[in-house]
Design an enzyme around this catalytic site. Structure first.
Site, short mmCIF file in Angstrom:
data_model
loop_
_atom_site.label_atom_id
_atom_site.label_comp_id
_atom_site.label_asym_id
_atom_site.label_seq_id
_atom_site.Cartn_x
_atom_site.Cartn_y
_atom_site.Cartn_z
N GLN A 1 0.84 -1.20 0.00
CA GLN A 1 0.00 0.00 0.00
C GLN A 1 0.87 1.24 0.00
O GLN A 1 0.38 2.36 -0.05
CB GLN A 1 -0.89 0.01 1.25
CG GLN A 1 -1.81 -1.19 1.34
CD GLN A 1 -2.44 -1.31 2.73
OE1 GLN A 1 -3.41 -0.65 3.03
NE2 GLN A 1 -1.86 -2.15 3.57
N ASN A 2 2.20 1.05 0.07
CA ASN A 2 3.12 2.20 0.13
C ASN A 2 3.42 2.73 -1.27
O ASN A 2 3.36 1.99 -2.24
CB ASN A 2 4.42 1.78 0.83
CG ASN A 2 4.16 1.31 2.25
OD1 ASN A 2 3.13 1.63 2.83
ND2 ASN A 2 5.07 0.54 2.80
N VAL A 3 3.78 4.01 -1.32
CA VAL A 3 4.08 4.63 -2.62
C VAL A 3 5.55 5.04 -2.71
O VAL A 3 5.95 5.78 -3.60
CB VAL A 3 3.18 5.88 -2.86
CG1 VAL A 3 1.71 5.48 -2.93
CG2 VAL A 3 3.39 6.95 -1.77
N ASP A 4 6.38 4.53 -1.76
CA ASP A 4 7.76 5.01 -1.64
C ASP A 4 8.78 4.28 -2.52
O ASP A 4 9.93 4.68 -2.58
CB ASP A 4 8.19 4.97 -0.16
CG ASP A 4 7.95 3.61 0.48
OD1 ASP A 4 8.15 2.58 -0.19
OD2 ASP A 4 7.57 3.57 1.67
N HIS B 1 -1.39 1.49 -4.48
CA HIS B 1 -1.67 2.93 -4.48
C HIS B 1 -0.74 3.72 -5.38
O HIS B 1 -0.58 4.91 -5.22
CB HIS B 1 -1.62 3.46 -3.04
CG HIS B 1 -2.70 2.88 -2.17
ND1 HIS B 1 -2.56 2.72 -0.81
CD2 HIS B 1 -3.93 2.42 -2.47
CE1 HIS B 1 -3.66 2.18 -0.31
NE2 HIS B 1 -4.51 1.98 -1.30
N CYS C 1 -3.86 15.29 -20.82
CA CYS C 1 -3.44 14.66 -22.08
C CYS C 1 -2.81 13.29 -21.86
O CYS C 1 -2.40 12.64 -22.80
CB CYS C 1 -2.49 15.58 -22.84
SG CYS C 1 -0.85 15.70 -22.11
N GLY D 1 3.25 -4.61 8.91
CA GLY D 1 3.17 -3.17 9.10
C GLY D 1 1.88 -2.53 8.62
O GLY D 1 1.87 -1.38 8.19
N SER E 1 -2.65 -2.73 9.39
CA SER E 1 -3.81 -3.42 9.95
C SER E 1 -4.81 -3.69 8.83
O SER E 1 -5.88 -4.24 9.07
CB SER E 1 -4.44 -2.59 11.06
OG SER E 1 -4.72 -1.29 10.58
N ASN F 1 3.21 -7.24 13.26
CA ASN F 1 2.82 -5.89 13.69
C ASN F 1 3.20 -5.74 15.14
O ASN F 1 3.09 -6.71 15.91
CB ASN F 1 1.29 -5.70 13.55
CG ASN F 1 0.88 -5.23 12.16
OD1 ASN F 1 1.57 -4.45 11.52
ND2 ASN F 1 -0.26 -5.72 11.69
ZN LIG Z 1 -0.65 17.37 -20.50
#
Ligand SMILES: [Zn+2]
Length: 251
Positions: free
Chosen positions: A105-108, A123, A134, A191, A193, A217
């Site tokens: 679920q992390n975006v790092d 995510h 565009c 890490g 829930s 956890n």
């Molecule tokens: Zn654009």
């Protein structure tokens, strides 16, 4: 199957070896030791920026420059972070053939930085920017600089390829995550829930499909009481270290 007096680390290692095809589901807790604060809680991003004003698709469409005050901080924090022992442990488990995929679920981007190859990003991630007018895509590195708002060639403000509130979950990631959950032998939840939809479906789908659920956890969660078979209480890096030691002894 809850473990009573025996050694839960040993039991979890045995499950991973016996059942094979483990899949990990990770959340903010695995990146805390890399210096990335969780979104929730007073110290988290949402304590500083009201998510309704800064993290919804609606807010971005209405005032993208304001939303970039928060996004810039996220890009800086993620860009400056390095994978910790827990990310590296998961990558090593993939290398050993124990873990076959990570759903995060992390975006790092820290799982990939640690060497994990099959990573399903629920995510999205902060490494890519896209234009919602565009649909042109750029790497964050090529378009973003601290203090500036990244612009598309067409002149519009770029959006990171992350899921904001109100954005749909990328369908491919969702399909792949559910398929992994249906077919894994063990689901290792680390890490998180897993309360946020649709990530919350993953442990349930895995369980209903016959998988064992191992939870790492520090605190008890709603999963611990409902779906977890073995709860390994502690920090992600410490528990994974112990688990690796046990596995290298032969499970
Ligand atoms: Zn654009």
């Amino acid at each position: 199957m809850r473990v009573g007096g025996s050694d839960p680390i040993r039991e979890a290692a045995r499950l991973l070896v016996d059942r094979r095809n483990a899949v990990a589901l990770t959340g903010a807790g695995i990146s805390v030791e890399s210096g990335i604060p969780s979104f929730r809680g007073a110290q988290g991003m949402w304590g500083k920026y009201d998510p309704m004003e800064y993290a919804t698709l609606h807010a971005f469409m209405k005032s993208p420059r304001k939303v970039w005050e928060m996004l810039s901080e996220m890009v800086s924090v993620c860009g400056g972070a390095a994978p910790n022992a827990a990310h590296k442990g998961l990558a090593a488990l993939e290398e050993m053939g124990v873990v076959r995929a990570v759903i995060t679920q992390n975006v790092d981007g820290l799982h990939q930085a640690a060497g994990s190859r099959r990573v399903i990003e629920y995510h999205g991630n902060m490494e890519e920017l896209l234009c919602v007018y565009c649909w042109k895509r750029y790497t964050t590195r090529e378009r973003w600089a601290p203090g500036a708002v990244p612009l598309c060639d067409c002149g519009e403000v770029l959006k990171p390829n992350v899921v904001l509130f109100g954005d749909p979950i990328p369908w491919l990631a969702q399909e792949q995550a559910e398929e992994e959950a249906r077919s894994c032998g063990t689901l290792v939840v680390i890490g998180t829930s897993a309360q946020v939809s649709p990530a919350c479906d993953i442990p349930r789908i895995a369980k209903e499909s016959g998988a064992a659920v191992v939870e790492i956890n520090p605190e008890e969660t709603s999963l611990s009481r409902n779906v977890t078979d073995i709860h390994l209480q502690g920090s992600a890096s410490e528990v994974l270290r112990l688990l690796m030691e046990e596995l290298s002894r032969g499970g």
